[in-house]
Design an enzyme around this catalytic site. Structure first.
Site, PDB file in Angstrom:
ATOM      1  N   LYS A 101       0.911  -1.164  -0.039  1.00 24.56           N
ATOM      2  CA  LYS A 101       0.151   0.033   0.164  1.00 24.56           C
ATOM      3  C   LYS A 101       0.877   1.058  -0.078  1.00 24.56           C
ATOM      4  O   LYS A 101       0.385   2.276  -0.365  1.00 24.56           O
ATOM      5  CB  LYS A 101      -0.945  -0.161   1.252  1.00 24.56           C
ATOM      6  CG  LYS A 101      -0.520   0.117   2.640  1.00 24.56           C
ATOM      7  CD  LYS A 101      -1.288   0.035   3.666  1.00 24.56           C
ATOM      8  CE  LYS A 101      -0.606   0.165   4.964  1.00 24.56           C
ATOM      9  NZ  LYS A 101      -0.104   1.359   5.286  1.00 24.56           N
ATOM     10  N   ASP A 102       2.052   1.027   0.565  1.00 26.15           N
ATOM     11  CA  ASP A 102       2.874   2.224   0.420  1.00 26.15           C
ATOM     12  C   ASP A 102       3.667   2.548  -1.044  1.00 26.15           C
ATOM     13  O   ASP A 102       4.095   3.789  -1.286  1.00 26.15           O
ATOM     14  CB  ASP A 102       4.235   2.122   1.309  1.00 26.15           C
ATOM     15  CG  ASP A 102       3.767   1.917   2.802  1.00 26.15           C
ATOM     16  OD1 ASP A 102       2.556   2.713   3.131  1.00 26.15           O
ATOM     17  OD2 ASP A 102       4.107   1.530   3.729  1.00 26.15           O
ATOM     18  N   ARG A 114       1.873   4.086  18.839  1.00 25.07           N
ATOM     19  CA  ARG A 114       0.355   4.469  18.795  1.00 25.07           C
ATOM     20  C   ARG A 114      -0.444   3.848  19.872  1.00 25.07           C
ATOM     21  O   ARG A 114      -1.403   4.561  20.565  1.00 25.07           O
ATOM     22  CB  ARG A 114      -0.152   3.926  17.567  1.00 25.07           C
ATOM     23  CG  ARG A 114       0.493   4.691  16.380  1.00 25.07           C
ATOM     24  CD  ARG A 114      -0.115   4.079  14.972  1.00 25.07           C
ATOM     25  NE  ARG A 114       0.541   4.420  14.149  1.00 25.07           N
ATOM     26  CZ  ARG A 114       0.219   4.718  12.559  1.00 25.07           C
ATOM     27  NH1 ARG A 114      -1.067   4.438  12.231  1.00 25.07           N
ATOM     28  NH2 ARG A 114       0.729   5.264  11.587  1.00 25.07           N
ATOM     29  N   ARG A 137      -8.186   8.183   4.225  1.00 21.89           N
ATOM     30  CA  ARG A 137      -8.972   7.439   3.911  1.00 21.89           C
ATOM     31  C   ARG A 137      -9.945   6.998   5.327  1.00 21.89           C
ATOM     32  O   ARG A 137     -11.143   6.968   5.353  1.00 21.89           O
ATOM     33  CB  ARG A 137      -8.488   6.041   3.309  1.00 21.89           C
ATOM     34  CG  ARG A 137      -9.342   5.045   3.103  1.00 21.89           C
ATOM     35  CD  ARG A 137      -8.819   3.649   2.481  1.00 21.89           C
ATOM     36  NE  ARG A 137      -7.842   3.393   3.453  1.00 21.89           N
ATOM     37  CZ  ARG A 137      -8.019   2.562   4.527  1.00 21.89           C
ATOM     38  NH1 ARG A 137      -8.931   2.155   4.813  1.00 21.89           N
ATOM     39  NH2 ARG A 137      -7.052   2.189   5.289  1.00 21.89           N
ATOM     40  N   ARG A 138      -9.220   6.456   6.150  1.00 22.54           N
ATOM     41  CA  ARG A 138      -9.676   5.962   7.412  1.00 22.54           C
ATOM     42  C   ARG A 138     -10.663   7.250   8.048  1.00 22.54           C
ATOM     43  O   ARG A 138     -11.757   7.087   8.440  1.00 22.54           O
ATOM     44  CB  ARG A 138      -8.600   5.473   8.448  1.00 22.54           C
ATOM     45  CG  ARG A 138      -8.021   4.323   7.806  1.00 22.54           C
ATOM     46  CD  ARG A 138      -6.699   4.126   8.763  1.00 22.54           C
ATOM     47  NE  ARG A 138      -6.147   2.539   8.516  1.00 22.54           N
ATOM     48  CZ  ARG A 138      -5.161   2.190   8.794  1.00 22.54           C
ATOM     49  NH1 ARG A 138      -4.188   2.892   9.587  1.00 22.54           N
ATOM     50  NH2 ARG A 138      -4.512   0.884   8.580  1.00 22.54           N
ATOM     51  N   ARG A 143       0.693   9.507  14.345  1.00 24.31           N
ATOM     52  CA  ARG A 143       1.907   8.959  13.652  1.00 24.31           C
ATOM     53  C   ARG A 143       2.790   8.096  14.386  1.00 24.31           C
ATOM     54  O   ARG A 143       2.577   8.084  15.575  1.00 24.31           O
ATOM     55  CB  ARG A 143       2.816  10.009  13.132  1.00 24.31           C
ATOM     56  CG  ARG A 143       2.086  11.073  11.898  1.00 24.31           C
ATOM     57  CD  ARG A 143       1.969  10.235  10.742  1.00 24.31           C
ATOM     58  NE  ARG A 143       3.189   9.458  10.229  1.00 24.31           N
ATOM     59  CZ  ARG A 143       4.416  10.087   9.655  1.00 24.31           C
ATOM     60  NH1 ARG A 143       4.160  11.277   9.391  1.00 24.31           N
ATOM     61  NH2 ARG A 143       5.559   9.400   9.340  1.00 24.31           N
ATOM     62  N   CYS A 150      -2.853   9.516  -2.767  1.00 24.28           N
ATOM     63  CA  CYS A 150      -3.121   9.268  -1.319  1.00 24.28           C
ATOM     64  C   CYS A 150      -3.863  10.705  -0.695  1.00 24.28           C
ATOM     65  O   CYS A 150      -4.007  10.925   0.273  1.00 24.28           O
ATOM     66  CB  CYS A 150      -1.876   9.189  -0.458  1.00 24.28           C
ATOM     67  SG  CYS A 150      -0.637  10.489  -0.615  1.00 24.28           S
TER      68      CYS A 150
END
Length: 287
Positions: free
Chosen positions: A75-76, A139, A115-116, A133, A225
Site C-alpha cells: 500500500k506504500d 500508537r 481514507r480512514r 503517527r 493518497c
C-alpha cells in the site's frame, strides 16, 4: 542477497519473512536497514509530506545497487512508480482495519490516514479526528495514555506482531481498505533477470491479480493518497470481484461501485481496475 528494509518492528518482521522464504529456496541473505522520509518526519500527515514517503529511499538504494531487493508494504508503493523497478507479492493476510478503543464512548480518534478518517466519519459522526503517527508500539502507548479514545491499525500488522489487545475494545471496521493493504511486496530491478526468476517462485498469483486490480483503479482515478479511496478485490474460481469507494474529506461517500468478470491473466486484472477507476472518475466529475 542484500534485503533493504525500514527499521520498525513490523518492517523487520516482513523483511525476515521474505528472508525465510528465500532460505527455503537455498538462498541466504542479510537485512540492511534504510531510514525513509516517512520515518524521519513524524509530526505531519503522510499526504502532506509527498509521494512514496516510505519507499523512495529504499528504491534509490535498489537502483544504485546498494541492495538487491527491497521489502515494502504494497500500500506504500505509489501507483505511478519508477519504470526500472517491479515487484512480486506474498500471499495476503488480513486486509481489514481495526478500531482499537479504551472506552465505549468514543470522542477522539487518532489516525493519519485521509481514507480512514473520511470513512469513519460515516460511523462516528460526533468524533474528533486527531493526527496520529509513529510505529504500532507508539500508537498503542498514546492510546493507553488517553491521548485518544480510539486509534486505527491494520489487522495484518497487529497479527504479524502478535500484539495482545485484550485490554482494549477491538472492532473490525466495515470500510474498504487501502489498495494493497495487508500485502508484503518485494521490489527488484527489472534488468536483474536472475533475481526476477528467484522472486517469481515466491510470488502469490491470486494476491497479485487482486492487488493489481485495486491499484489500477486508484491509478485511473488519479487521486493517489490525496483523496479518501478504498478498494478490495477477491479472486475465486477464475472470477475477480473488485469493490471500490471514494469519499470527500468530510466523510460524504461520493461513489461506491463493484465489478466482476472472469480473469486469468494480469492484463485482464489491469483492465478491470482501469474500467472501474474510469467509472468513478466520471461519476465524481458529474457530482
Amino acid at each position: 542477497m542484500i534485503i533493504g528494509s525500514r527499521g520498525s518492528k513490523l518492517a523487520l518482521y516482513q523483511a525476515n519473512l521474505v528472508l525465510k522464504k528465500l532460505k527455503s529456496l537455498g538462498i541466504d541473505g542479510e537485512i540492511k536497514i534504510i531510514k525513509t522520509r516517512g520515518d524521519q518526519i513524524k509530526d505531519r500527515a503522510l499526504h502532506s509530506i509527498g509521494i512514496g514517503v516510505f519507499t523512495k529511499e529504499l528504491d534509490l538504494s535498489l537502483l544504485n545497487h546498494e541492495i538487491d531487493i527491497a521489502v515494502h508494504s504494497l500500500k506504500d508503493i505509489p501507483t505511478v512508480w519508477n519504470s526500472r523497478l517491479s515487484y512480486v507479492v506474498l500471499e495476503r493476510d488480513y486486509p481489514n482495519d481495526l478500531l482499537i478503543a479504551n472506552k465505549e464512548d468514543i470522542k477522539v480518534i487518532g489516525t493519519s490516514s485521509l481514507r480512514r478518517r473520511a470513512f469513519l466519519k460515516e460511523l462516528y459522526r460526533d468524533a474528533e479526528f486527531k493526527l496520529l503517527r509513529g510505529n504500532v508500539d507508539t500508537r498503542l502507548r498514546k492510546l493507553k495514555d488517553n491521548e485518544y479514545d480510539a486509534i486505527v491499525l491494520s489487522e495484518a500488522g497487529v497479527r504479524r506482531l502478535n500484539i495482545d489487545l485484550s485490554e482494549f475494545l477491538v472492532y473490525k471496521l466495515p470500510i474498504l481498505p487501502a489498495p494493497g493493504q495487508g500485502v508484503i511486496a518485494v521490489a527488484y530491478r527489472k534488468e536483474d533477470k536472475k533475481i526476477k526468476n528467484i522472486l517469481e517462485k515466491i510470488n502469490d498469483k491470486k494476491t497479485f491479480l487482486e492487488t493489481t486490480a485495486e491499484r489500477k483503479a486508484l491509478n485511473e482515478l488519479g487521486c493517489g493518497c490525496h483523496v479518501p479511496f478504498g478498494a478490495l478485490a477477491k479472486y475465486e474460481g477464475k472470477r475477480l470481484m473488485l469493490k471500490v469507494a471514494v469519499a470527500n474529506k468530510d466523510g460524504v461517500i461520493k461513489k461506491e461501485s463493484s465489478i466482476c468478470c472472469e480473469v486469468d491473466e494480469i492484463e485482464k486484472a489491469e483492465k478491470l481496475g482501469e474500467s472501474l477507476g474510469r467509472e468513478l472518475r466520471r461519476c465524481i466529475r458529474e457530482l
